[in-house]
Write a protein that holds these residues in place. Structure first.
Motif, short mmCIF file in Angstrom:
data_model
loop_
_atom_site.label_atom_id
_atom_site.label_comp_id
_atom_site.label_asym_id
_atom_site.label_seq_id
_atom_site.Cartn_x
_atom_site.Cartn_y
_atom_site.Cartn_z
N SER A 1 10.58 3.35 -1.66
CA SER A 1 10.57 3.78 -3.06
C SER A 1 9.14 4.10 -3.51
N SER A 2 9.05 4.83 -4.61
CA SER A 2 7.74 5.18 -5.16
C SER A 2 7.00 3.93 -5.64
N VAL A 3 7.74 2.94 -6.14
CA VAL A 3 7.13 1.71 -6.64
C VAL A 3 6.54 0.90 -5.48
N ALA A 4 7.27 0.84 -4.36
CA ALA A 4 6.79 0.09 -3.20
C ALA A 4 5.53 0.73 -2.62
N LEU A 5 5.55 2.04 -2.48
CA LEU A 5 4.39 2.73 -1.93
C LEU A 5 3.19 2.58 -2.86
N ALA A 6 3.43 2.65 -4.16
CA ALA A 6 2.34 2.47 -5.13
C ALA A 6 1.73 1.07 -4.99
N PHE A 7 2.58 0.06 -4.84
CA PHE A 7 2.07 -1.31 -4.71
C PHE A 7 1.22 -1.46 -3.46
N TRP A 8 1.74 -1.05 -2.31
CA TRP A 8 1.00 -1.24 -1.06
C TRP A 8 -0.27 -0.40 -1.03
N ARG A 9 -0.24 0.74 -1.66
CA ARG A 9 -1.46 1.55 -1.75
C ARG A 9 -2.50 0.84 -2.60
N ASP A 10 -2.09 0.32 -3.75
CA ASP A 10 -3.03 -0.35 -4.64
C ASP A 10 -3.52 -1.68 -4.06
N PHE A 11 -2.60 -2.44 -3.45
CA PHE A 11 -2.96 -3.75 -2.91
C PHE A 11 -3.92 -3.62 -1.72
N THR A 12 -3.62 -2.69 -0.82
CA THR A 12 -4.49 -2.50 0.35
C THR A 12 -5.86 -2.00 -0.07
N THR A 13 -5.89 -1.07 -1.02
CA THR A 13 -7.17 -0.56 -1.51
C THR A 13 -7.97 -1.67 -2.18
N PHE A 14 -7.30 -2.52 -2.95
CA PHE A 14 -7.95 -3.66 -3.58
C PHE A 14 -8.60 -4.56 -2.54
N CYS A 15 -7.89 -4.87 -1.47
CA CYS A 15 -8.43 -5.74 -0.42
C CYS A 15 -9.68 -5.14 0.22
N VAL A 16 -9.63 -3.85 0.52
CA VAL A 16 -10.77 -3.17 1.14
C VAL A 16 -11.98 -3.18 0.22
N LEU A 17 -11.77 -2.78 -1.04
CA LEU A 17 -12.88 -2.69 -1.98
C LEU A 17 -13.42 -4.08 -2.36
N LEU A 18 -12.52 -5.05 -2.46
CA LEU A 18 -12.96 -6.41 -2.79
C LEU A 18 -13.84 -6.98 -1.67
N LEU A 19 -13.43 -6.80 -0.43
CA LEU A 19 -14.22 -7.28 0.69
C LEU A 19 -15.60 -6.65 0.70
N TYR A 20 -15.64 -5.34 0.46
CA TYR A 20 -16.93 -4.64 0.44
C TYR A 20 -17.82 -5.17 -0.69
N THR A 21 -17.21 -5.40 -1.86
CA THR A 21 -17.99 -5.87 -3.01
C THR A 21 -18.47 -7.29 -2.80
N LEU A 22 -17.65 -8.13 -2.20
CA LEU A 22 -18.05 -9.52 -1.94
C LEU A 22 -19.24 -9.58 -0.98
N VAL A 23 -19.32 -8.63 -0.08
CA VAL A 23 -20.42 -8.61 0.88
C VAL A 23 -21.69 -8.01 0.28
N THR A 24 -21.53 -6.99 -0.56
CA THR A 24 -22.70 -6.25 -1.05
C THR A 24 -23.17 -6.66 -2.44
N ALA A 25 -22.25 -6.94 -3.35
CA ALA A 25 -22.66 -7.23 -4.73
C ALA A 25 -21.62 -8.10 -5.43
N PRO A 26 -21.43 -9.35 -5.00
CA PRO A 26 -20.40 -10.21 -5.59
C PRO A 26 -20.60 -10.48 -7.07
N HIS A 27 -21.84 -10.44 -7.53
CA HIS A 27 -22.11 -10.73 -8.95
C HIS A 27 -21.50 -9.69 -9.88
N ARG A 28 -21.23 -8.50 -9.34
CA ARG A 28 -20.66 -7.42 -10.17
C ARG A 28 -19.18 -7.63 -10.47
N LEU A 29 -18.57 -8.63 -9.85
CA LEU A 29 -17.15 -8.89 -10.10
C LEU A 29 -16.94 -9.75 -11.34
#
Length: 296
Positions: free
Chosen positions: A35-63
């Motif tokens: 479904s469109s809702v499932a794809l939207a969730f997995w797209r947003d969740f996976t992107t969140f994990c990637v960007l969060l990991l990058y931010t935690l390594v480079t600039a955690p204070h910005r969170l």
């Protein structure tokens, strides 16, 4: 390099990456039946994990979110989640071409809202560029406005919601990106979007991630058309006005056409070619105009 020119180049990079989004979404949905809702969730969740990991390594204070920005982040995240749901649904019901036409209304929403919120100049050049690029996008999409054959009315109504969510996250991102940076800002927003969509997942059809083909396509959707495209666009918003960025990113239709030509062996008709030329003219005119004083 001039900051305005750099911003324009980065926005074009975002458009090039976004141009593959419709192809990825179509392939995933056709292959998995999710479904469109499932794809939207997995797209947003996976992107969140990637960007969060990058931010935690480079600039955690910005969170750390300032209290005054909480509502902006909540609104941006909700708009992102809604945008992906309705974008996916519109592609399923209308096809990528019609969805692109409907999405092309976004710059008008952003430009008017930016004029109201931040007093960005609503110049004659912007208005003319919007008309030229929108007209060209309609022609390039192959949509015949004079005959509504094979047009799903419900699908069109779903699709017309897309540009409003698109405009919503763009405007919210423009307001906070300079204080947090593009990647941290997106990490927080995608996390909010995924959280919003999570409660709906038990009730919708999920994609089959055990399928290697789907995993490969999904990786392209995340790496190129989500993490790459959204990051480029947010960086571009730091250097150009939101109204200009939203118009320039409409060049996505040209990139999508080229990709379809190479990957799907599709050919542009005469009318579609003329439409593509219109888009090029509109984007070039806007790009080479001297920026307003407010943006210098």
């Amino acid at each position: 390099m001039n900051h305005n020119l750099f911003g324009i180049i980065v926005v074009f990079a975002a458009a090039a990456a976004w141009g593959m989004s419709g192809i990825f979404v179509t392939l995933i949905i056709d292959s998995s039946g999710c479904s469109s809702v499932a794809l939207a969730f997995w797209r947003d969740f996976t992107t969140f994990c990637v960007l969060l990991l990058y931010t935690l390594v480079t600039a955690p204070h910005r969170l750390t979110i300032q209290k005054k920005d909480i509502l902006w982040f909540l609104a941006m995240g909700c708009c992102l989640g809604g945008f992906h749901i309705f974008y996916n649904k519109s592609v399923m019901m209308n096809g990528a071409a019609v969805t692109t036409v409907q999405q092309a209304a976004m710059p008008a929403v952003v430009t008017i809202a930016a004029w109201y919120l931040w007093k960005e100049a609503l110049t004659r050049e912007k208005i003319v560029a919007m008309v030229i690029i929108f007209s060209g996008t309609v022609m390039a999409s192959g949509l015949n406005l004079f005959t509504l054959e094979r047009i799903n009315v419900t699908g069109l109504m779903v699709g017309f919601i897309v540009p409003f969510f698109y405009a919503g996250w763009t405007l919210c991102g423009k307001n906070i990106v300079n204080r947090y940076g593009a990647v941290p800002c997106l990490a927080i927003a995608f996390g909010i979007a995924a959280t919003m969509l999570l409660p709906l997942q038990p009730f919708v059809t999920q994609p089959g991630f055990l399928n290697c083909k789907i995993i490969l396509i999904f990786s392209g959707l995340i790496g190129l058309s989500t993490v790459g495209a959204f990051t480029f666009y947010m960086i571009g918003l730091k250097y150009v006005q939101a109204g200009i960025a939203s118009i320039l990113v409409m060049s996505e239709i040209l990139f999508a056409g080229v990709y379809a030509w190479f990957l799907l062996n599709e050919r542009l008709s005469f009318v579609q070619t003329i439409g593509a030329i219109f888009v090029i003219i509109g984007v070039a005119w806007l790009s080479f105009k001297k920026p307003d004083a407010a943006s210098e």
